[in-house]
Design an enzyme around this catalytic site. Structure first.
Site, PDB file in Angstrom:
ATOM      1  N   GLU A   1     -24.003  25.666  15.760  1.00  0.00           N
ATOM      2  CA  GLU A   1     -22.961  26.493  16.385  1.00  0.00           C
ATOM      3  C   GLU A   1     -23.372  26.996  17.762  1.00  0.00           C
ATOM      4  O   GLU A   1     -22.586  26.938  18.711  1.00  0.00           O
ATOM      5  CB  GLU A   1     -22.593  27.661  15.471  1.00  0.00           C
ATOM      6  CG  GLU A   1     -21.856  27.212  14.226  1.00  0.00           C
ATOM      7  CD  GLU A   1     -21.365  28.357  13.360  1.00  0.00           C
ATOM      8  OE1 GLU A   1     -21.694  29.528  13.638  1.00  0.00           O
ATOM      9  OE2 GLU A   1     -20.648  28.071  12.392  1.00  0.00           O
TER      10      GLU A   1
ATOM     11  N   SER B   1     -10.057  34.662  10.972  1.00  0.00           N
ATOM     12  CA  SER B   1      -9.785  35.879  10.211  1.00  0.00           C
ATOM     13  C   SER B   1     -10.799  36.969  10.511  1.00  0.00           C
ATOM     14  O   SER B   1     -10.579  38.135  10.192  1.00  0.00           O
ATOM     15  CB  SER B   1      -9.788  35.582   8.709  1.00  0.00           C
ATOM     16  OG  SER B   1     -11.079  35.165   8.298  1.00  0.00           O
ATOM     17  N   GLY B   2     -11.951  36.595  11.086  1.00  0.00           N
ATOM     18  CA  GLY B   2     -12.995  37.574  11.359  1.00  0.00           C
ATOM     19  C   GLY B   2     -13.851  37.882  10.148  1.00  0.00           C
ATOM     20  O   GLY B   2     -14.608  38.843  10.142  1.00  0.00           O
ATOM     21  N   LEU B   3     -13.744  37.064   9.111  1.00  0.00           N
ATOM     22  CA  LEU B   3     -14.479  37.309   7.874  1.00  0.00           C
ATOM     23  C   LEU B   3     -15.628  36.328   7.655  1.00  0.00           C
ATOM     24  O   LEU B   3     -16.153  36.216   6.551  1.00  0.00           O
ATOM     25  CB  LEU B   3     -13.511  37.265   6.683  1.00  0.00           C
ATOM     26  CG  LEU B   3     -12.399  38.321   6.722  1.00  0.00           C
ATOM     27  CD1 LEU B   3     -11.412  38.096   5.588  1.00  0.00           C
ATOM     28  CD2 LEU B   3     -12.989  39.718   6.647  1.00  0.00           C
ATOM     29  N   GLY B   4     -16.022  35.606   8.692  1.00  0.00           N
ATOM     30  CA  GLY B   4     -17.178  34.726   8.602  1.00  0.00           C
ATOM     31  C   GLY B   4     -16.889  33.354   8.016  1.00  0.00           C
ATOM     32  O   GLY B   4     -17.814  32.612   7.686  1.00  0.00           O
ATOM     33  N   SER B   5     -15.630  32.986   7.910  1.00  0.00           N
ATOM     34  CA  SER B   5     -15.287  31.719   7.260  1.00  0.00           C
ATOM     35  C   SER B   5     -15.746  30.502   8.067  1.00  0.00           C
ATOM     36  O   SER B   5     -16.137  29.490   7.474  1.00  0.00           O
ATOM     37  CB  SER B   5     -13.780  31.648   6.981  1.00  0.00           C
ATOM     38  OG  SER B   5     -13.031  31.794   8.175  1.00  0.00           O
ATOM     39  N   SER B   6     -15.750  30.581   9.373  1.00  0.00           N
ATOM     40  CA  SER B   6     -16.166  29.431  10.189  1.00  0.00           C
ATOM     41  C   SER B   6     -17.642  29.113   9.984  1.00  0.00           C
ATOM     42  O   SER B   6     -18.021  27.956   9.776  1.00  0.00           O
ATOM     43  CB  SER B   6     -15.905  29.689  11.673  1.00  0.00           C
ATOM     44  OG  SER B   6     -14.528  29.817  11.900  1.00  0.00           O
TER      45      SER B   6
ATOM     46  N   ASP C   1     -23.571  35.625  10.066  1.00  0.00           N
ATOM     47  CA  ASP C   1     -22.689  34.958   9.101  1.00  0.00           C
ATOM     48  C   ASP C   1     -23.344  33.723   8.496  1.00  0.00           C
ATOM     49  O   ASP C   1     -23.268  33.498   7.284  1.00  0.00           O
ATOM     50  CB  ASP C   1     -21.352  34.580   9.749  1.00  0.00           C
ATOM     51  CG  ASP C   1     -20.511  35.792  10.117  1.00  0.00           C
ATOM     52  OD1 ASP C   1     -20.768  36.888   9.584  1.00  0.00           O
ATOM     53  OD2 ASP C   1     -19.594  35.639  10.947  1.00  0.00           O
TER      54      ASP C   1
END
Length: 168
Positions: free
Chosen positions: A95, A58-63, A107
């Site tokens: 990561e 989503s590009g919202l930092g969820s990963s 993030d």
């Protein structure tokens, strides 16, 4: 996250949009779960259940937020309470270095520290985090005037990061 009781025909159960039931950490397909469990040497059966309000990419930092949350849970399973900085650094290491993803550090740092902060980065993933002091009234006003939305478009953050790295 919890230790899976020994009553099953498998040692580890990982549930996200897929369900994995395997006997060794190496068999886990979810790369973050597999490598985090190996890194922290989780000896017993492992059960992870994950559900999300946002779709992947989503590009919202969820990963990275998932990585931070997972690392925090696995540290707790090993009876370790790590600092926010240790938590951020462990997620960044996982990561960037172990999984080899071309991602930034913002993030993981924001997820590990939480709250309203000024985060300053310098070379070699060194960062300083300073809490932004704001009145409850002003914070409420800010929150009431923010809008975060998913556009419906998915993208790979790694592709964007690789382009940024190349450009700089």
């Amino acid at each position: 996250a919890r230790t899976l009781p020994p009553f099953f025909n498998f040692k580890h159960r990982i549930q996200y949009y897929l369900k994995e039931e395997v006997n060794s950490l190496e068999e886990i397909k979810h790369p973050v779960v597999r490598e985090a469990a190996k890194l922290l040497e989780i000896p017993n059966g492992l059960e992870i259940v994950h559900s999300a309000d946002l779709p992947a990419r989503s590009g919202l930092g969820s990963s990275s937020t998932f990585t931070v949350g997972l690392m925090h849970a696995l540290f707790a399973m090993k009876n370790r309470m790590v600092t926010k900085r240790e938590l951020a650094m462990s997620a960044i290491n996982l990561e960037q270095n172990i999984l080899g993803e071309a991602v930034g550090s913002q993030d993981q740092t924001a997820a590990a520290f939480g709250g309203f902060n000024l985060i300053e980065f310098s070379k070699n993933t060194i960062f300083q985090v300073q809490e932004v002091i704001i009145s409850e009234e002003r914070l409420k006003y800010l929150q009431e005037h923010l809008l975060l939305c998913f556009t419906g478009f998915s993208r790979s953050a790694e592709k964007v990061a690789k382009a940024q790295i190349k450009a700089t």
